[in-house]
Design an enzyme around this catalytic site. Structure first.
Site, PDB file in Angstrom:
ATOM      1  N   GLU A 273      49.349  25.981  60.899  1.00 16.70           N
ATOM      2  CA  GLU A 273      48.423  26.941  61.116  1.00 16.70           C
ATOM      3  C   GLU A 273      47.209  26.798  59.993  1.00 16.70           C
ATOM      4  OE1 GLU A 273      50.505  30.619  61.010  1.00 16.70           O
ATOM      5  OE2 GLU A 273      51.560  30.126  62.983  1.00 16.70           O
ATOM      6  N   CYS A 342      26.943  48.938  43.504  1.00 15.69           N
ATOM      7  CA  CYS A 342      27.026  49.816  42.443  1.00 15.69           C
ATOM      8  C   CYS A 342      28.645  49.888  41.992  1.00 15.69           C
ATOM      9  CB  CYS A 342      26.692  51.288  42.786  1.00 15.69           C
ATOM     10  SG  CYS A 342      24.814  51.159  43.121  1.00 15.69           S
ATOM     11  N   GLU A 343      29.111  48.903  41.606  1.00 15.89           N
ATOM     12  CA  GLU A 343      30.466  48.802  41.201  1.00 15.89           C
ATOM     13  C   GLU A 343      30.293  47.610  40.249  1.00 15.89           C
ATOM     14  OE1 GLU A 343      33.456  49.714  42.684  1.00 15.89           O
ATOM     15  OE2 GLU A 343      32.963  50.718  44.447  1.00 15.89           O
TER      16      GLU A 343
HETATM   17  C1  LIG Z   1      50.545  33.880  59.570  1.00 20.18           C
HETATM   18  C2  LIG Z   1      49.326  32.932  58.745  1.00 20.18           C
HETATM   19  N1  LIG Z   1      48.957  31.699  59.349  1.00 20.18           N
HETATM   20  C3  LIG Z   1      47.937  30.894  58.530  1.00 20.18           C
HETATM   21  C4  LIG Z   1      47.353  31.327  57.718  1.00 20.18           C
HETATM   22  C5  LIG Z   1      46.246  30.337  56.970  1.00 20.18           C
HETATM   23  O1  LIG Z   1      46.447  30.407  55.711  1.00 20.18           O
HETATM   24  P1  LIG Z   1      45.525  29.255  55.008  1.00 20.18           P
HETATM   25  O2  LIG Z   1      44.028  29.736  55.055  1.00 20.18           O
HETATM   26  O3  LIG Z   1      45.928  29.471  53.587  1.00 20.18           O
HETATM   27  O4  LIG Z   1      45.622  27.829  55.519  1.00 20.18           O
HETATM   28  C6  LIG Z   1      47.641  32.811  57.011  1.00 20.18           C
HETATM   29  C7  LIG Z   1      46.896  33.327  56.045  1.00 20.18           C
HETATM   30  O5  LIG Z   1      47.097  34.121  55.243  1.00 20.18           O
HETATM   31  C8  LIG Z   1      48.583  33.436  57.571  1.00 20.18           C
HETATM   32  O6  LIG Z   1      48.992  34.614  57.165  1.00 20.18           O
END
Ligand SMILES: Cc1ncc(COP(=O)(O)O)c(C=O)c1O
Length: 417
Positions: A273, A342-343
């Site tokens: 992922e 404004c921070e």
């Molecule tokens: C469940 C899950 N998969 C994939 C990712 C993607 O992670 P990255 O952008 O570090 O590859 C995240 C990011 O938080 C995540 O929570």
């Protein structure tokens, strides 16, 4: 590798000068390089060519439909964390059998939508969620394909806000409760166990936490097999870091090699992922200097992009390189680059040595392709920036700049005054 380079002291995205682009579409603007996106996705995906796998790009990193379409055309699937991301994925033409759904707080509406679409699997984050999905699948007369997201209790050695696989984290099911949870899952009528999932964090710059997590999951898969529960998919999450500054994260090929070594003898389809590693260095945020201001303590460069456009520096103290779009001088000055919000937390860089700039100059905030636009907001009633995809010497607006009218479109003044 990315395609933001200087030619004759001018910063280009591929073959297009960013100055020209900024003049035509205005600032602030997010600019993405098609070649870089294509290259990053392909390198990652091809690193695992020797095994059955599915690269499920993590939509949260950058959810623009045009990018999703590109990754789909390269054979990618997606990792989603909401009904909205599922909607985007389907709109971009991602087939349901290439969609995995993570996240600790899936609502009934979101679960129903995903069941009706027939996604590959839900990554389940608690036993209550497991029961809720079983019950919704019962109502809809189908079976929900699931993996349990196991929290392997590995320290990813990254920012605490983006560490997700340690005992104290809200994510996943504790490794020592996982067998029991799988046993429960197999007793449910409307659940089909497909896999094991984990995600330990984001912006990881070392390989060893990934390997540690994988070893723990392999041991779990062996135990599940012994219980008669067969696992078809092993989802290893995302998390590979990118160089923002001096970091030297592993190249995807080295990451892949380390993972492949640990997979000997395992007959699962692997799911990855990746988010940041695909899009992070494929995008920049272009901003224009409005004013400079010298105080007793600081030199400020005030630009037209704020924390509403790019919140990472304010939220995590993240570093983004900042480069002039036209190199005019070698003289540098230590400055704070700040936005109009404004921070006092509205900054893009603190105490940064930059070439001297003045009002009207253009700057590129580098490595802004991931968690940039997707985390942007309308704070201070600032319309969100335009997003542009560059291919060669041409550009395409892939999300229009919001107008003031857009910002109030969903609001109403009740007739009570
Ligand atoms: C469940 C899950 N998969 C994939 C990712 C993607 O992670 P990255 O952008 O570090 O590859 C995240 C990011 O938080 C995540 O929570």
């Amino acid at each position: 590798m990315h395609h933001f380079q200087y030619k004759n002291e001018e910063l280009y995205c591929e073959d297009l000068p960013l100055r020209k682009l900024a003049e035509e579409v205005g600032t602030p603007c997010y600019v993405y390089s098609h070649s870089t996106l294509h290259h990053h996705f392909s390198v990652f995906d091809q690193s695992f060519a020797s095994i059955p796998h599915l690269t499920c790009y993590s939509v949260k990193a950058n959810s623009n439909l045009a990018l999703l379409k590109l990754f789909a055309s390269l054979g990618g699937g997606v990792d989603i964390v909401s009904g909205g991301e599922l909607f985007r994925a389907r709109k971009a033409g991602i087939p349901p059998e290439r969609i995995v759904y993570s996240g600790v707080g899936k609502t009934v509406d979101e679960i129903d939508f995903a069941l009706k679409e027939g996604i590959l699997m839900f990554n389940i984050e608690s036993t209550e969620e497991l029961k809720a999905i079983n019950s919704r699948a019962g109502v809809l007369g189908c079976r929900a394909r699931v993996a349990l997201r196991v929290n392997p209790d590995v320290d990813p050695k990254t920012h605490p806000y983006i560490s997700t696989g340690m005992k104290k984290s809200k994510f996943g099911i504790a490794a020592d409760s996982a067998l029991q949870a799988y046993d429960e899952a197999r007793s449910l009528d409307h659940i089909e166990i497909m896999g094991v999932d984990c995600h330990i964090g984001s912006q990881l710059t070392e390989i060893s936490p990934f390997v540690d997590a994988l070893r723990r999951l392999r041991a779990l898969i062996d135990q599940l097999n012994a219980m008669g529960i067969s696992i078809r998919y092993l989802d290893l999450g995302g998390g590979l870091g990118i160089p923002y500054d001096q970091e030297a994260p592993p190249h995807p090929r080295d990451y892949a090699q380390a993972i492949l070594q640990e997979l000997q003898g395992l007959s699962c389809t692997l799911i990855f992922e990746p988010g940041r590693v695909i899009v992070g260095n494929a995008g920049v945020l272009v901003t224009r200097v409005l004013y400079t201001k010298k105080t007793e303590m600081k030199n400020f460069v005030i630009v037209d992009a704020g924390m509403n456009d790019l919140i990472r520096p304010s939220l995590y103290g993240s570093y983004h390189q900042i480069q002039p779009i036209q190199k005019r001088t070698a003289e540098t000055q230590v400055v704070d680059v700040v936005g109009p919000i404004c921070e006092s937390g509205d900054f893009l860089a603190h105490d940064r040595a930059l070439p001297v700039v003045g009002g009207g100059d253009l700057l590129a905030v580098m490595s802004a392709g991931a968690y940039g636009f997707t985390m942007s907001s309308n704070y201070n009633s600032r319309p969100r920036a335009v997003e542009v995809l560059v291919k060669g010497d041409r550009y395409h607006i892939i999300r229009k700049r919001e107008s003031w009218e857009d910002m109030v479109r969903l609001e109403a003044i009740p007739d009570i005054f």
